[in-house]
Design an enzyme around this catalytic site. Structure first.
Site, PDB file in Angstrom:
ATOM      1  N   ASP A 128       0.900  -0.939  -0.140  1.00 48.92           N
ATOM      2  CA  ASP A 128       0.086   0.018  -0.198  1.00 48.92           C
ATOM      3  C   ASP A 128       0.811   1.054  -0.049  1.00 48.92           C
ATOM      4  O   ASP A 128       1.447   1.544   1.041  1.00 48.92           O
ATOM      5  CB  ASP A 128      -0.832   0.072   1.314  1.00 48.92           C
ATOM      6  CG  ASP A 128      -1.952   1.116   1.151  1.00 48.92           C
ATOM      7  OD1 ASP A 128      -1.877   1.752   0.138  1.00 48.92           O
ATOM      8  OD2 ASP A 128      -2.437   1.569   2.281  1.00 48.92           O
ATOM      9  N   ASP A 133      -1.785   5.905  -6.509  1.00 47.22           N
ATOM     10  CA  ASP A 133      -2.107   5.024  -5.125  1.00 47.22           C
ATOM     11  C   ASP A 133      -2.186   3.523  -5.695  1.00 47.22           C
ATOM     12  O   ASP A 133      -2.697   3.173  -6.754  1.00 47.22           O
ATOM     13  CB  ASP A 133      -3.467   5.482  -4.488  1.00 47.22           C
ATOM     14  CG  ASP A 133      -3.675   4.682  -3.399  1.00 47.22           C
ATOM     15  OD1 ASP A 133      -2.866   4.275  -2.742  1.00 47.22           O
ATOM     16  OD2 ASP A 133      -4.939   4.345  -3.137  1.00 47.22           O
TER      17      ASP A 133
END
Ligand code: NAG
Ligand code: NAG
Length: 463
Positions: free
Chosen positions: A131, A339
């Site tokens: 992440d 992201d």
């Protein structure tokens, strides 16, 4: 249901390859940089023969939660107070029990990517989501004082690791938690151990002890004192993975901890949902040496005051089939996050509408439009395969000329047999931001040269 069948097919391949995954990590390392194989969680889940089948509605719901989390990080409600992070008994406590979802109600974490790493001495091995939108790494830990969800690997038992340590509340690592998790650390009164907590979306939450142990990336690459969270209460949207590896730009992130040895940079290639593990599969590579392996086109990372850990880029225009979508340059002045944890790219309304209109104008000549599905409002009768011949190239162009040139597999998503949608959506009407999601990054190599504040793209990285 073609995707469904493909997922099941890949389950066989996943089982066959699971034994060699770790050895593969080592082989890749010899090429350049330090490589870990990277997989889509849909493969992990079918490998487990899960009783809850993959659904797009779960995936989109979770994706919206993730986008809300990123929104909340950009607005002012950073200091999310979690009541009762400490209690006299020394137990870790989080939100009220009523919010603990039933195991069967936990949505699959179906939009994310994971790597395999080892932790402890002797090493225990885990599937961990990567992440770029968060910094603190954590995984589920025995004895799971409050709650652990189902995961593929046995849950980490810190008592069996000879090298495991917790941090005292007075340690500088404990003080760094506020910056990494947006939550103040807690302190266990019984043991004096530092207690972290982190929230990711409406339901996702982890809390436990800030800890340190040996991280094994490949059999020959280890980090002796890796700082991470040993989660005693873990709820929400993590699927069957053990936890998260944080690649955000913050001193507690895995990236920062590895940067002394490898340099402050990483790159990855996200494989498509339905790709079989193969030699051209996805990877995560840590270190500056991984940046030289491809002709990347770079754009500068934009710094946002108070949000140093997220990766912002400057989106300057979008084209469809080589023509601008007709939005004034001044309309692109919104924060844009790149992201790995958001699936579908989000754009502010005016830009999204212009993109959709330009796309529909071309594609609707050949394919009939259908009603929207969930967060996707632009759908057609056809499959990704049949439409791929007619689909125009979409280019997301960034400051300095770096671009993401999207092929059919980055642009279209087949929701069910014969229904295929434009894989873009609109961001919140209240806060105009853009998020470059992982669907649009699939098969493209993405390099984060954090030391020099730039991000680059190179096509043809994996399948
Ligand atoms: C999907 O639709 C096509 C054409 O309508 C059909 O030929 C095919 O058998 C369908 N596939 C599945 C798995 O239902
Ligand atoms: C963890 O390891 C300890 C020490 O070997 C053992 O006593 C304990 O039962 C283990 N816990 C679980 C839940 O397996």
């Amino acid at each position: 249901m073609s995707l469904f069948w493909l997922l099941h097919f890949s389950a066989y391949l996943a089982i066959a390859s699971s034994l060699i995954k770790f050895e593969d990590n080592d082989l890749r390392h010899k090429q350049d940089g330090m490589y870990l194989n990277l997989y889509h969680v849909a493969g992990l889940d079918s490998y487990l023969k899960s009783t809850s089948p993959f659904t797009f509605s779960d995936m989109f719901k979770k994706d919206e939660d993730h986008v809300r989390y990123l929104h909340s990080r950009l607005t002012n409600n950073e200091d999310v107070r979690i009541s009762g992070t400490t209690s006299p008994s020394g137990k870790v406590r989080g939100p009220k029990p009523v919010s603990i979802p039933l195991k069967s109600a936990i949505p699959l974490d179906s939009g994310n990517y994971y790597v395999r790493i080892g932790l402890g001495t002797p090493a225990q091995y885990f599937s961990m989501i990567i992440d770029t939108g968060s910094s603190l790494s954590w995984l589920q830990c025995q004895p799971c004082k409050v709650y652990c969800h189902d995961q593929v690997d046995p849950i980490f038992n810190s008592s069996t690791s000879k090298t495991y340590k917790t941090f005292p509340c007075s340690s500088p690592q404990c003080s760094s938690l506020k910056g990494s998790t947006q939550n103040k650390p807690g302190c266990s009164r019984k043991t004096g151990s530092c207690v972290y907590s982190a929230r990711y979306g409406d339901l996702s939450f982890t809390s436990g002890y800030l800890s340190q142990d040996v991280l094994t990336l490949t059999p020959s690459e280890t980090l002796p004192s890796f700082v991470y969270g040993c989660g005693q209460e873990n709820q929400g949207l993590f699927g069957k993975t053990a936890g998260i590896l944080g690649l955000g730009n913050d001193k507690l992130s895995m990236l920062a901890q590895l940067s002394n040895k490898y340099g402050n940079a990483f790159s990855y290639c996200l494989p498509t949902f339905y790709s079989a593990p193969s030699s051209k599969g996805g990877f995560l590579s840590i270190g500056t040496s991984s940046l030289t392996s491809s002709p990347y086109k770079f754009t500068t990372l934009v710094k946002f005051p108070n949000k140093p850990s997220l990766y912002f880029v400057d989106l300057t225009s979008i084209t469809v089939a080589g023509s601008s979508i007709g939005v004034a340059a001044s309309s692109y002045k919104f924060p844009t996050i790149i992201d790995s944890g958001t699936v579908i790219t989000r754009l502010p309304m005016p830009v999204y509408t212009a993109l959709k209109d330009a796309f529909v104008k071309i594609i609707s000549k050949k394919f009939a439009q259908l009603p929207g599905v969930s967060i996707l409002d632009t759908c057609f009768k056809g499959s990704v395969k049949t439409m791929s011949i007619a689909v125009p190239e979409i280019q997301l162009i960034f400051h300095g000329g770096a671009d993401l040139s999207l092929k059919a597999h980055n642009t279209l998503i087949e929701i069910e047999n014969g229904t295929t949608c434009l894989a873009f959506s609109v961001s919140s009407r209240l806060i105009p931001i853009a998020i470059i999601g992982n669907y649009q990054q699939q098969t493209i190599k993405v390099a984060y040269d954090v030391a020099n504040s730039k991000v680059g793209f190179a096509p043809g990285g994996c399948q």
